[in-house]
Design an enzyme around this catalytic site. Sequence first.
Site: not given
Length: 571
Positions: A177, A105
């Site tokens: 995500k 991320y």
Amino acid sequence: MTNTPLAFNGPLDCPYEGQEMLYIPRFNRGTGFTMAERQEFGIVGYLPAALQTLENQTERAYDQYCSLKRPLEQNTFLMSLKVQNEILYFRLLQDHLKEMFSVIYTPTESEAIEQYSRLFRRPEGCFLSINHPENIENSLRAWGTERDIDYIIVSDGEEILGIGDQGAGAIGISNAKAVLMTLCAGVNPERCIPVALDVGTNNEALLADELYLGNRFSRVRGERYDAFVAKFVNAVKKLFPRAVLHFEDFGLSNARRLLDIYRPKLACFNDDVQGTGAVTLGALLAAVKVLGTSMDKIRFIIFGAGTAGTGIADQIKAYLIAEGVPDQQIIDHIWLVDKPGLLMKSMSDSLTPAQRPYAATDAEWDGIDTTSLLAIVRKIKPNALIGCSTKPKAFTQDVLREMAKHVDRPIVFPLSNPTRLHEATPTEILEATDGRALVATGSPFEPVQGRVIAENNNCFVYPGIGLGSILCRADHVTDKMIAAVVNKLAALAPSARDPDAPLLPDVADIREISAQIATAVVLQALEDGTAQIEKLEKGVRVPRDFEGCLTWVKAQMWEPLYRPLRRVAQV
């Protein structure tokens, strides 16, 4: 309506065999196939003789990961592993989540998305082009029926992770995500659809790159854009009426507008508006508790009034309204600063609908340079300074020292991502405030002066919101559900037990945090009447007490384990 658990423990039906089976990441387990499975599915000759456990494979994969020194190389390795063996990929991440979080991320994923077209190996996700809206329904239908899909993440790629317009690279953030939904909240990866809406790009570097994989024209806006999004949302409602729709990284002109349009129509939320607002408010509540005061006494400057900044302002406002604080008193305690400086009522025509309620009265600022953050801080004497600007080093030593003159423990949250865009580093903040500041950052930082720095990451809230909404089959994601999330997150903050501890939990505990957040969502949805599931199979009620409901939630969470394979005929 009964609920289909997300976590299946029985055999996994497999219609494939031979070499074909080894190229499907859902079914491939490499040297982890048992001898019986190798014989049953005709893959004996395709594999080395050794029979290895998932633990053996994870150790090997971790050694390979560690041999790579650059985070982007590690990110690429992990993405390659994901399209080879899905279970091994998630097991490796779960075993080393805190270490690998910044690689899968922010900040590394930002670089990977910037390089999406040049690093491209294999497509993942659902690509929808504005040139072919007629393909939307069939493209989504290919992912399964309404009983197969629980969660859909969609982005048009206009404002990604502080790096702006990335066009077709939107699929990278949707995939990232989706991965976090599985890692953090245990949502079965097979039940998520990452979606990219390719509506063009205004990124000139991408348009000039012969390897760019998206549509080669400027972003489409206006009626054609709205019709395309409407067709997509209507297809989601038709095909997957029980799924939760997650809007991600839409631009300032569309993020809140689309949320306002579609929020009353289906279970959806925008992570940049509600997720960022909720996690920041949770950290603020934890800070306020350390200060021994109340939220209505805090003066806020939000530096950067885009989607995230206005989302934070709205979450603060919604919370204080629920606490009975008059609307005008709330507005009088929140100031927004953006590129033109302090947002003023005289700028009304150039302000977005989300910014307009917080505009300051011009007469109160006569003779003050409203383009200077230092001058603004000197006049307001804020308790909290929140950065969402992507303007690096904007919180200068002079600004921080000025703030520290007027409040005993300044609350300073530089939240811009990636790390290079932070308004100030924790070291700079603590040096300027003599170690008194309460700090949370948008990306991970090493401890400073022995203090662990809270990471104000949306992963603390959106996976739990998603999981809870899925499990109770919510028909809407309400303000009360978000408020329940905020209160639960603040209660879980280490600082609630030790004022010198971080304002948010540790990423290493994210699955437990997500389970607790999801439980708060389920119970609030049941109380609100937005939950569409009252009873489980065999007539058993969803537990209404927190611990009982938490146990039920955890039982639904998917784990990366090799399940027995059962051969079935191809349909």
